[in-house]
Scaffold this active site. Structure first.
Site, mmCIF file in Angstrom:
data_model
loop_
_atom_site.group_PDB
_atom_site.id
_atom_site.type_symbol
_atom_site.label_atom_id
_atom_site.label_comp_id
_atom_site.label_asym_id
_atom_site.label_seq_id
_atom_site.Cartn_x
_atom_site.Cartn_y
_atom_site.Cartn_z
ATOM 1 N N LYS A 53 31.520 30.411 39.262
ATOM 2 C CA LYS A 53 31.779 31.808 39.925
ATOM 3 C C LYS A 53 30.825 33.150 39.767
ATOM 4 C CE LYS A 53 36.485 30.406 40.266
ATOM 5 N NZ LYS A 53 38.100 30.412 39.678
ATOM 6 N N GLN A 97 41.120 33.102 34.530
ATOM 7 C CA GLN A 97 41.042 31.680 34.963
ATOM 8 C C GLN A 97 42.251 31.236 34.324
ATOM 9 O OE1 GLN A 97 38.623 30.327 36.602
ATOM 10 N NE2 GLN A 97 39.698 28.355 36.580
ATOM 11 N N ASP A 120 42.431 37.324 43.647
ATOM 12 C CA ASP A 120 42.931 35.995 43.432
ATOM 13 C C ASP A 120 44.250 35.842 44.364
ATOM 14 O OD1 ASP A 120 41.817 33.695 42.392
ATOM 15 O OD2 ASP A 120 42.423 34.007 40.168
#
Ligand code: NAP
Length: 292
Positions: A53, A97, A120
């Site tokens: 990412k 994460q 997200d």
């Protein structure tokens, strides 16, 4: 037209659009999209995801910061880190994460992220807004799925969509999205307690498999000509490969290929779309397109 929905190709189109728009806002507004990654512990798969990412951010011309903290970080230290990024003007998106170490409550962490930086789309404010149809950050994998359908001009209105899996990060948001008026599907969600699952999936015009079980969906699960979106990423033993394993989806790709109308491969389908949509969400955050 090819039967294969090529997520690599579509995601590289999106990435190049993001790159061009980034160059423009940098030049015209002096704004560089900024994304902060927080990773706790040393789960090798999570490290690879964050590294990829970060690389995608570099290629898009973004500013990115990775805070890789030890697995024994306390919850309050992690919350402080998030508060720091919440008030950092150079950061437009924050990504923690998952999974987090067991002693940390992921709910508390997600709720601590400023929902205006929640690229997200996991914060309850964004989840609620998605459900009532307001403008909001939409989780990247579900957004990648609908973007593939849109860019391949796949008819969704009036179609019966069946989703296997009801997780908060894939199944449920895909269902909310496909119900929206821009897609107008009739949606059914299946899960591990669904009775006679084949009788449900075999009615699907669009079948989304997000289960986490290798090759679960077989030829006799599907309707002739349906569109299959395979979200699964499963590692299966394969002595013929150098690594000793291969990655496969939740759908028996070869078994279903002739019967379906279109299908996403694994790898090279939904996976690359997820990163592309993370870039899209971060750029939209920097442009103030979601919350002004
Ligand atoms: P998850 O949280 O484990 O959820 C799996 C869902 O599948 C659950 O709702 C579960 O039902 C259901 N399920 C499990 N076994 C089933 C069965 N035998 N019949 C029917 N339903 C069953 O998984 P997830 O996070 O949604 O991920 C699903 C898959 O997608 C995984 O392989 C993951 O690696 C992959 N993934 C890929 C991407 C990408 O970028 N391509 C992103 C995210 C996830 P219950 O709720 O009843 O337990």
């Amino acid at each position: 037209m090819s039967k294969i929905i090529d997520g690599k190709e579509i995601s590289s189109q999106i990435k190049s659009e993001v790159r061009s728009e980034t160059d423009i806002i940098k030049k015209e507004k002096g704004v560089t999209p900024g994304l902060a990654f927080i990773i706790a512990g040393d789960d090798p798969a999570s490290r690879v995801y964050v590294k990829n990412k970060g690389k995608a951010c570099d290629e898009a011309g973004f500013h990115s910061v990775t805070e890789a903290v030890p697995g024994d970080i306390t919850e309050s230290q992690l919350l402080d880190l998030i508060r720091g990024f919440n008030s950092d003007e150079k950061i437009h998106g924050i990504l923690v994460q998952l999974p987090l170490p067991a002693h940390i409550d992921p709910k508390k962490i997600i709720e601590a992220i400023d929902y205006k930086k929640d690229v997200d789309g996991f914060h309850p404010v964004n989840v609620g807004k998605l459900s009532i149809g307001d403008n909001c950050f939409i989780p990247c994998t579900p957004l990648g799925i609908t973007e593939m359908l849109r860019r391949k001009n796949i008819k969704t209105e009036g179609m019966r969509a069946v989703i296997i899996g009801r997780s908060n990060i894939v199944g449920k948001p895909v269902a909310s999205l496909l119900l929206r008026p821009e897609f107008n599907c009739t949606v059914t969600v299946c899960h591990s307690k669904t009775a006679d699952i084949k009788s449900v999936t075999s009615e699907a015009d669009i079948l989304v498999a997000a289960i986490g079980r290798a090759d679960f969906v077989k030829k006799d699960f599907i309707k002739e000509g349906c569109v299959i979106i395979d979200v699964g990423i499963n590692r299966v033993e394969d002595k013929e490969t150098k690594s000793g394993y291969r990655i496969t989806g939740d759908v028996d790709y070869n078994g279903c290929f002739d019967k379906c109308g279109m299908i996403t491969p694994v790898p090279g389908g939904v996976g690359p779309m997820t990163i592309a949509m993370l870039l899209r969400n971060t750029l939209d955050a920097a442009k103030g397109e979601i919350y002004g």
